[in-house]
Design a protein around this motif. Structure first.
Motif, short mmCIF file in Angstrom:
data_model
loop_
_atom_site.label_atom_id
_atom_site.label_comp_id
_atom_site.label_asym_id
_atom_site.label_seq_id
_atom_site.Cartn_x
_atom_site.Cartn_y
_atom_site.Cartn_z
N ALA A 80 -31.03 -1.77 -16.74
CA ALA A 80 -29.85 -2.45 -16.77
C ALA A 80 -30.24 -3.94 -17.08
O ALA A 80 -29.10 -4.35 -18.08
CB ALA A 80 -29.31 -2.39 -15.44
N ARG A 81 -31.23 -4.63 -16.86
CA ARG A 81 -31.27 -5.86 -17.03
C ARG A 81 -31.62 -6.15 -18.46
O ARG A 81 -30.83 -6.99 -19.25
CB ARG A 81 -32.48 -6.37 -16.65
CG ARG A 81 -32.22 -6.88 -15.07
CD ARG A 81 -33.40 -7.37 -14.28
NE ARG A 81 -33.05 -7.49 -12.72
CZ ARG A 81 -34.16 -6.75 -11.72
NH1 ARG A 81 -35.23 -6.13 -12.61
NH2 ARG A 81 -33.67 -6.69 -10.66
N GLU A 82 -32.29 -5.08 -19.26
CA GLU A 82 -32.52 -5.07 -20.76
C GLU A 82 -31.31 -5.13 -21.38
O GLU A 82 -31.02 -5.50 -22.35
CB GLU A 82 -33.58 -3.94 -20.85
CG GLU A 82 -34.17 -4.19 -22.33
CD GLU A 82 -35.04 -2.69 -22.40
OE1 GLU A 82 -34.94 -2.43 -23.70
OE2 GLU A 82 -35.75 -2.17 -21.65
N LYS A 83 -30.43 -4.29 -20.81
CA LYS A 83 -29.34 -4.00 -21.62
C LYS A 83 -28.23 -5.15 -21.63
O LYS A 83 -27.84 -5.69 -22.40
CB LYS A 83 -28.29 -2.88 -20.96
CG LYS A 83 -29.01 -1.57 -21.39
CD LYS A 83 -28.06 -0.23 -21.06
CE LYS A 83 -28.62 0.92 -21.44
NZ LYS A 83 -28.13 2.17 -20.66
N LEU A 84 -28.33 -6.01 -20.42
CA LEU A 84 -27.60 -7.05 -20.16
C LEU A 84 -28.43 -8.34 -21.18
O LEU A 84 -27.24 -9.03 -21.79
CB LEU A 84 -27.82 -7.49 -18.66
CG LEU A 84 -26.71 -7.18 -17.85
CD1 LEU A 84 -27.14 -7.61 -16.32
CD2 LEU A 84 -25.48 -7.65 -18.01
N ASN A 85 -29.41 -8.39 -21.12
CA ASN A 85 -30.10 -9.47 -22.12
C ASN A 85 -29.63 -9.13 -23.62
O ASN A 85 -29.27 -9.80 -24.25
CB ASN A 85 -31.59 -9.45 -22.03
CG ASN A 85 -32.16 -9.71 -20.87
OD1 ASN A 85 -31.30 -10.50 -20.07
ND2 ASN A 85 -33.35 -9.42 -20.28
N MET A 86 -29.52 -7.62 -23.78
CA MET A 86 -29.17 -7.32 -25.13
C MET A 86 -27.68 -7.76 -25.55
O MET A 86 -27.51 -8.37 -26.57
CB MET A 86 -29.38 -5.93 -25.28
CG MET A 86 -29.50 -5.68 -26.71
SD MET A 86 -29.46 -3.61 -26.74
CE MET A 86 -27.97 -3.39 -25.93
N LEU A 87 -26.88 -7.86 -24.59
CA LEU A 87 -25.44 -8.02 -24.67
C LEU A 87 -25.17 -9.33 -24.83
O LEU A 87 -24.22 -10.03 -25.26
CB LEU A 87 -24.52 -7.55 -23.62
CG LEU A 87 -24.43 -5.90 -23.59
CD1 LEU A 87 -24.01 -5.35 -22.26
CD2 LEU A 87 -23.71 -5.44 -24.64
N ARG A 88 -26.41 -10.10 -24.09
CA ARG A 88 -26.14 -11.61 -23.99
C ARG A 88 -26.96 -12.30 -25.17
O ARG A 88 -27.65 -13.22 -24.81
CB ARG A 88 -26.28 -12.20 -22.69
CG ARG A 88 -25.49 -11.65 -21.63
CD ARG A 88 -25.87 -12.15 -20.46
NE ARG A 88 -24.83 -11.70 -19.14
CZ ARG A 88 -25.25 -11.52 -18.23
NH1 ARG A 88 -26.64 -11.40 -17.67
NH2 ARG A 88 -24.47 -10.96 -17.10
N THR A 89 -26.82 -11.78 -26.45
CA THR A 89 -27.58 -12.43 -27.53
C THR A 89 -26.85 -12.94 -28.59
O THR A 89 -25.69 -12.39 -28.38
CB THR A 89 -28.56 -11.43 -27.99
OG1 THR A 89 -27.87 -10.27 -28.47
CG2 THR A 89 -29.71 -11.19 -27.05
N GLY A 90 -27.18 -13.40 -29.58
CA GLY A 90 -26.38 -13.96 -30.62
C GLY A 90 -25.41 -15.07 -30.57
O GLY A 90 -25.50 -15.87 -29.43
N TYR A 91 -24.41 -15.35 -31.59
CA TYR A 91 -23.79 -16.60 -31.56
C TYR A 91 -22.99 -16.77 -30.28
O TYR A 91 -22.74 -17.72 -29.71
CB TYR A 91 -22.94 -16.63 -32.86
CG TYR A 91 -21.85 -17.57 -32.72
CD1 TYR A 91 -22.16 -18.72 -33.54
CD2 TYR A 91 -20.71 -17.62 -32.40
CE1 TYR A 91 -21.47 -19.90 -33.51
CE2 TYR A 91 -19.56 -18.52 -32.47
CZ TYR A 91 -19.81 -19.83 -33.07
OH TYR A 91 -19.20 -20.83 -33.16
N PHE A 92 -22.26 -15.59 -29.82
CA PHE A 92 -21.52 -15.60 -28.64
C PHE A 92 -22.34 -15.59 -27.36
O PHE A 92 -21.85 -15.97 -26.28
CB PHE A 92 -20.49 -14.54 -28.79
CG PHE A 92 -19.42 -14.98 -29.91
CD1 PHE A 92 -18.41 -15.42 -29.72
CD2 PHE A 92 -19.65 -14.23 -31.10
CE1 PHE A 92 -17.43 -15.80 -30.77
CE2 PHE A 92 -18.67 -14.44 -32.21
CZ PHE A 92 -17.66 -15.35 -32.12
N GLY A 93 -23.23 -14.78 -27.40
CA GLY A 93 -23.88 -14.31 -25.97
C GLY A 93 -24.88 -15.28 -25.54
O GLY A 93 -25.17 -15.38 -24.31
#
Lengths: 166, 371
Positions: free
Chosen positions: B335-348
């Motif tokens: 779950a943490r890995e998915k969260l990290n992935m969702l919080r990447t990039g210009y917006f994340g």
């Protein structure tokens, strides 16, 4: 001006965009035009392509890269893009005309053979369009893909049709 | 007051609460899911657009379909879902006061996961109480849940994702959108959402704010003005736009009342919409029995809310011995890995940085408590 300033992608942004095909590829026929210029975590386009012509990679924030030599312009990626940012353009459709395929999620979908007003990225009407096909199989999940024919000179500008009000 | 008991109580049946309930119930814990609304799903059932994300993680699926999927799972797992039930207070160390059908209950739970979500911010200006002026979320509920058009011609205030998406959905419902205005000099939400409404001919007017809503008995027009870089109106730039609907999409703030009552430690994080309860990497707050997930601990997106819900559900069940440690840490890491992935990039990335900062603050607070 950029997408974040005015709300639509500028020509300068598109040229730098790895999902935007070269002019040489465009001249050869139907090809996907992926107008995805912001790094957001998203990758359904990569899975939609049976030709493996769209690559995002493990870091799903990467911009999708179009491998234009592999793309056959089938358009399966169009309805898969949650951002409605993929189009298929065919500049070799005829001597005078090009075709543009785009996603459409409004009511009053035009019928095949009807005429519509083609709009650019700003929503300005730039020319008349003939509706060639409307595809909406269950796999599109209610996103219609409309294909229109337009005068060739507008192929880089037209990205939809004017919505008809009820 | 009738007394009820459960292993894990979850307040809020939105994406975070439903996801927490699924993992907690799968572990064998008795789960009670509480929501004040008549229908579960939180905001999911009015999200008629396809979600971003990774393919293996529900991307490309419309929000309401995700809601249906989660709800089915929750029901199949035998979670006790109490709808139309308001959690009005925290009693003692681990009890909630509930009221439903004009009867009140005291629900004692070994663990309580607060997933109450967020609420819309409001903007005050002359005429802001006129009929026709509403939150963008309200407009979205009216068109997508009640399937009624709020008006014929709308103006949207705010270019975050809510403003952009609801403007699009208003047009899908057959409403004309005359303009979208934004006080900042640039668009706040995803460019692709902006591009969709630009293509539909909606002018996105940045560096502008609303001066007044005008009309006799209901909204007839709005007056907007250009603003300078300090957000001050520039004289002479006022103009009127005719409309019968004005939607305000000016951010959300976390619904933290129960966390305050429980005595959780807070921090102010503007990026996350205001005061947010601090939590550790298991989503546990500074108060032992209480966990948080979703917008309550930082306004983000449904996709992050779901992963935080997973995390909280797993951790709460683990803390009660329903999941063995090794299996739990595997599930939590995922779950943490998915969260990290969702919080990447210009917006994340900014959200990732602030979440990290919150974890550090939490560690400091706990250290202070011990010494």
């Amino acid at each position: 001006m950029s997408l974040l300033q005015c709300g639509y992608v500028s020509k300068e942004e598109l040229v730098k965009c790895p999902g935007f095909p070269s002019e040489e590829r465009m001249a050869k026929g139907a090809v996907a035009v992926i107008e995805c210029v912001q790094e957001i975590p998203c990758n359904p386009c990569e899975y939609a392509c049976p030709q493996k012509a769209v690559v995002v990679g493990d870091n799903i924030t990467n911009l999708p890269v179009l491998r234009e030599d592999l793309c056959i312009g089938c358009g399966l990626c169009i309805a898969c893009c949650p951002g409605l940012a993929i189009f298929v353009v065919n500049k070799a459709y005829s001597e005078t005309e090009a075709t543009v395929e785009f996603p459409y999620e409004y009511n009053n979908i035009p019928g095949v053979g009807e005429t519509a007003e083609a709009v650019d990225r700003k929503g300005n009407v730039v020319c008349r369009a003939k509706v060639l096909s409307v595809r909406n199989p269950p796999s599109n999940d209610h996103t219609s893909v409309i294909k229109i024919a337009i005068p060739k000179e507008y192929a880089d500008d037209v990205r939809g049709i004017k919505r008809r009000l009820d | 007051m009738k007394k009820l008991e459960t292993d894990i109580a979850i307040v809020g049946a939105g994406p975070a609460g439903l996801s927490a309930a699924i993992h907690a119930a799968k572990s064998g814990a008795r789960v009670t899911l509480i929501d004040e609304n008549r229908l579960p799903g939180g905001q999911l059932f009015k999200q008629i657009h396809k979600f971003f994300g990774s393919k293996e993680h529900l991307a490309g699926i419309r929000g309401f379909d995700i809601g249906t999927q989660l709800l089915k799972e929750v029901e199949a797992l035998g979670v006790d879902v109490m709808l139309g039930t308001l959690a009005f207070g925290v009693f003692g160390a681990n009890s909630l006061g509930l009221v439903t059908d004009q009867r009140s209950y005291e629900l004692t739970a070994k663990r309580i996961i607060l997933a109450a979500g967020g609420q819309e911010n409001y903007l005050a200006f002359a005429g802001s109480t006129l009929p026709g002026v509403m939150g963008a979320g309200a407009a979205q509920t009216i068109i997508n849940i009640s399937r009624v058009r709020p008006g014929k011609k709308a103006v949207m205030v705010g270019s975050g994702n809510v403003g952009l998406i609801v403007a699009y959905q208003l047009m899908q419902a057959g409403v004309e959108v005359a303009a979208l205005i934004e006080a900042a000099p640039h668009i706040g939400g995803y460019g692709v959402h902006a591009a969709k409404i630009s293509r539909a001919g909606v002018p996105i007017i940045t560096s502008h704010t609303i001066l007044s809503a005008n009309g006799k008995d209901s909204l007839e027009s709005v007056t907007i003005t250009g603003v300078d870089c300090a957000f001050q109106p520039i004289a002479g730039t006022e103009r009127q736009i005719e409309c019968d609907t004005l939607c305000l999409a000016v951010g959300l703030n976390p619904m933290t009342e129960l966390a305050w009552m429980a005595g959780c430690k807070f921090e102010y994080v503007a990026l996350f919409g205001g005061h947010v309860p601090l939590h550790d990497e298991n989503m546990k707050t500074s108060v032992d029995a209480f966990y948080v997930a979703g917008d309550i601990c930082g306004v983000e997106e449904a996709s992050t809310a779901m992963e935080e819900g997973h995390l909280a559900g797993i951790a709460a069940a683990e803390s009660l011995g329903f999941i063995e440690k090794e299996k739990a840490s595997r599930m939590k890491a995922e779950a943490r890995e998915k969260l990290n992935m969702l919080r990447t990039g210009y917006f994340g990335q900014k959200r990732a940085d602030f979440k990290k900062h919150m974890l550090e603050s939490f560690a400091c607070v706990c250290k202070e408590n011990r010494t």
